[in-house]
Motif scaffolding. Structure first.
Motif, PDB file in Angstrom:
ATOM      1  N   ASN A 221      -3.916   2.354  -1.911  1.00 41.43           N
ATOM      2  CA  ASN A 221      -4.787   2.698  -0.777  1.00 41.43           C
ATOM      3  C   ASN A 221      -5.843   1.618  -0.560  1.00 41.43           C
ATOM      4  OD1 ASN A 221      -5.822   4.585   1.244  1.00 41.43           O
ATOM      5  ND2 ASN A 221      -7.544   4.825  -0.149  1.00 41.43           N
ATOM      6  N   LEU A 222      -6.427   1.133  -1.661  1.00 42.85           N
ATOM      7  CA  LEU A 222      -7.448   0.077  -1.542  1.00 42.85           C
ATOM      8  C   LEU A 222      -6.847  -1.189  -0.937  1.00 42.85           C
ATOM      9  CD1 LEU A 222      -9.479   0.415  -4.877  1.00 42.85           C
ATOM     10  CD2 LEU A 222     -10.259   0.857  -2.546  1.00 42.85           C
TER      11      LEU A 222
ATOM     12  N   LEU B 214       1.153   3.972  -2.899  1.00 44.10           N
ATOM     13  CA  LEU B 214       0.850   5.382  -2.612  1.00 44.10           C
ATOM     14  C   LEU B 214       1.995   6.324  -3.011  1.00 44.10           C
ATOM     15  CD1 LEU B 214      -0.947   5.020   0.826  1.00 44.10           C
ATOM     16  CD2 LEU B 214      -1.898   6.182  -1.155  1.00 44.10           C
ATOM     17  N   SER B 215       3.179   5.754  -3.237  1.00 48.00           N
ATOM     18  CA  SER B 215       4.317   6.594  -3.617  1.00 48.00           C
ATOM     19  C   SER B 215       4.368   6.849  -5.116  1.00 48.00           C
ATOM     20  CB  SER B 215       5.636   5.944  -3.181  1.00 48.00           C
ATOM     21  OG  SER B 215       5.528   5.475  -1.881  1.00 48.00           O
TER      22      SER B 215
ATOM     23  N   ALA C 169       0.841  -1.200   0.000  1.00 41.68           N
ATOM     24  CA  ALA C 169       0.000   0.000   0.000  1.00 41.68           C
ATOM     25  C   ALA C 169       0.876   1.250   0.000  1.00 41.68           C
ATOM     26  CB  ALA C 169      -0.922   0.000   1.218  1.00 41.68           C
ATOM     27  N   LEU C 170       1.898   1.266   0.885  1.00 42.69           N
ATOM     28  CA  LEU C 170       2.794   2.425   0.935  1.00 42.69           C
ATOM     29  C   LEU C 170       3.557   2.568  -0.373  1.00 42.69           C
ATOM     30  CD1 LEU C 170       4.146   2.092   4.581  1.00 42.69           C
ATOM     31  CD2 LEU C 170       2.633   3.866   3.699  1.00 42.69           C
ATOM     32  N   LYS C 171       3.968   1.432  -0.933  1.00 38.66           N
ATOM     33  CA  LYS C 171       4.682   1.434  -2.216  1.00 38.66           C
ATOM     34  C   LYS C 171       3.777   2.027  -3.298  1.00 38.66           C
ATOM     35  CE  LYS C 171       7.986  -0.300  -5.008  1.00 38.66           C
ATOM     36  NZ  LYS C 171       9.252   0.384  -4.905  1.00 38.66           N
TER      37      LYS C 171
ATOM     38  N   PRO D 251       2.138   7.888  -8.680  1.00 42.44           N
ATOM     39  CA  PRO D 251       0.835   8.405  -9.126  1.00 42.44           C
ATOM     40  C   PRO D 251      -0.015   7.330  -9.793  1.00 42.44           C
ATOM     41  CG  PRO D 251       2.623   9.854  -9.808  1.00 42.44           C
ATOM     42  CD  PRO D 251       3.264   8.635  -9.226  1.00 42.44           C
ATOM     43  N   LYS D 252       0.617   6.396 -10.480  1.00 44.13           N
ATOM     44  CA  LYS D 252      -0.117   5.406 -11.255  1.00 44.13           C
ATOM     45  C   LYS D 252      -0.840   4.406 -10.351  1.00 44.13           C
ATOM     46  CE  LYS D 252       0.719   2.603 -15.281  1.00 44.13           C
ATOM     47  NZ  LYS D 252       1.741   1.788 -15.937  1.00 44.13           N
ATOM     48  N   HIS D 253      -0.190   4.026  -9.258  1.00 46.70           N
ATOM     49  CA  HIS D 253      -0.736   2.957  -8.425  1.00 46.70           C
ATOM     50  C   HIS D 253      -1.281   3.440  -7.090  1.00 46.70           C
ATOM     51  CE1 HIS D 253       2.294   0.750 -11.001  1.00 46.70           C
ATOM     52  NE2 HIS D 253       1.135   0.229 -11.336  1.00 46.70           N
ATOM     53  N   ALA D 254      -1.377   4.761  -6.912  1.00 40.66           N
ATOM     54  CA  ALA D 254      -1.711   5.282  -5.584  1.00 40.66           C
ATOM     55  C   ALA D 254      -3.079   4.797  -5.104  1.00 40.66           C
ATOM     56  CB  ALA D 254      -1.659   6.808  -5.596  1.00 40.66           C
ATOM     57  N   ARG D 255      -4.065   4.877  -5.996  1.00 39.07           N
ATOM     58  CA  ARG D 255      -5.416   4.517  -5.555  1.00 39.07           C
ATOM     59  C   ARG D 255      -5.532   3.024  -5.264  1.00 39.07           C
ATOM     60  NH1 ARG D 255     -11.088   6.283  -8.267  1.00 39.07           N
ATOM     61  NH2 ARG D 255     -12.248   5.978  -6.326  1.00 39.07           N
ATOM     62  N   ALA D 256      -4.903   2.217  -6.129  1.00 44.24           N
ATOM     63  CA  ALA D 256      -4.903   0.768  -5.889  1.00 44.24           C
ATOM     64  C   ALA D 256      -4.173   0.454  -4.591  1.00 44.24           C
ATOM     65  CB  ALA D 256      -4.246   0.055  -7.064  1.00 44.24           C
TER      66      ALA D 256
END
Lengths: 280, 102
Positions: free
Chosen positions: A36-37, A26-27, A22-24, A29-34
């Protein structure tokens, strides 16, 4: 906790991996939302698991309490204006810190009178009570500053550094008493000093720097959760809390660097006489 | 390895993972990352449930339930508000939409 079944430990391990990913996520832009989920999934799985892992009494009140917190959290998160998000994060961080402090106090109240408690457990309990209350009071003050319930300028008064120093000495003394002579009222006194310390810590910080303080208090809460995990013998709390403590500390440094400042300068710059807005 | 040593090992390794995993974050993501990390420490809810589940008297039960409410607000609110922040990014970058469920 050696009595925790293996399958529970495996699920907790999977949840810890979720938090790392999740932290990875969130760092970037492409994977931030995934990301967080994925973090949310890990957290929900960990919470569901604990009901099956241990003999939890008072099931109905606990479920109602979770429902109440969930409704408050969702309404707060959905209604908030985009410009007010930093102070909402501060509020969420504060209540998390207070929750950790209350958990540690309850653990302390359970352990007094038995004698022969491991000193390190008691030290970690004291740490959680103190830093959790600092994080709570500090976060509430950052909320008040950003929401303009009070002046967002640095608040300074003569004797503030002395008072701050006395509060630190008092907190350390009470923490030592918790370890040497564990009693609930000493834990409560430690929490009250923690509240005062949190206020004194955030008062001298100017409005523009407050988001960085929120990030720092966020890291504090992470560490209290980690210490709470050690006391309760729960690996998912230890790993989750430590991840937030470490990444939150680095994030605080990055945020300060993006403003061309150092964290020490932001926290204590006003005490040295300069304005926190002009320094650096 | 004694149990405290196991805990210390997990703790130290987690610190390095936590530092390493976010070291390349871009400036625009600072606030969502802070918010997401904030939601993760809402996992204290697990601890709050444990102490409340083993409460021996009414006082412990009441304070435990307060901790459960506070921790739930932290966890659930944290993840929801982070998602809302990130929706602002996806609107500007429609390509990222395939990553979401909505």
């Amino acid at each position: 906790m050696s009595s925790t079944p293996t399958w529970v430990q495996l699920i907790y391990l999977a949840c810890a991996v979720c938090f790392i990913l999740a932290l990875k996520g969130l760092s970037s832009p492409k994977h931030a939302r995934a990301g967080n989920l994925l973090g949310a999934v890990g957290a929900i799985v960990a919470v569901v698991t604990v009901f099956f892992a241990a003999d939890i009494n008072h099931l109905v009140p606990i479920l109602i309490a979770i429902a109440v917190g969930t409704v408050i959290g969702v309404i707060g998160a959905r209604k908030v204006l985009m410009t007010q998000m930093p102070q909402l994060v501060a509020l969420f961080n504060g209540v998390g810190g207070l929750a950790a402090a209350v958990v540690a106090l309850l653990e302390l109240s359970d352990r007094v009178g038995h004698g022969g408690e491991p000193k390190f457990d008691l030290a970690m309990t004291a740490f959680t009570i103190l830093v959790g209350t600092v994080s709570f009071a500090g976060s509430m003050l950052t909320f008040a500053k950003l929401q303009e319930l009070m002046t967002s300028r640095p608040v300074l008064f003569p004797g503030l550094p002395v008072l701050f120093g006395l509060a630190i000495i008092g907190a350390l003394a009470l923490a030592v008493f918790v370890v040497t002579d564990p009693m609930v009222w000493i834990g409560i006194a430690l929490g009250i000093v923690g509240l005062a310390l949190g206020v004194l810590l955030v008062l001298p910080v100017g409005g523009a720097d407050v988001p960085i303080v929120i990030s720092l208090l966020n890291a504090f809460t992470g560490l209290t959760v980690a210490a709470g995990g050690y006391v309760l013998g729960n690996t998912v709390l230890l790993v989750g809390g430590t991840l937030v403590g470490a990444s939150g500390t680095i994030l605080t440094k990055l945020m300060a660097a993006a403003m061309g400042r150092s964290v020490v300068n932001i926290m204590f710059g006003a005490l040295k006489g300069g304005s926190t807005l002009g320094a650096g | 390895m004694s149990e405290p040593m196991v805990w210390l090992t997990i703790f130290v390794l987690s610190i390095f993972v936590g530092i390493e995993v976010i070291s390349k974050v871009s400036t625009t993501l600072h606030t969502p990352l802070m918010s997401g990390a904030n939601a993760i420490h809402g996992i204290i809810l697990v601890g709050a449930i444990l102490v409340t589940g083993f409460a021996h008297n009414t006082g412990q039960l009441i304070f435990g339930l307060i901790a459960v409410v506070l921790a739930s607000i932290n966890m659930v609110g944290g993840f929801v508000v982070t998602d809302r922040m990130l929706q602002m990014f996806t609107r500007r970058k429609p390509r990222a939409k395939e990553l979401t469920h909505e």
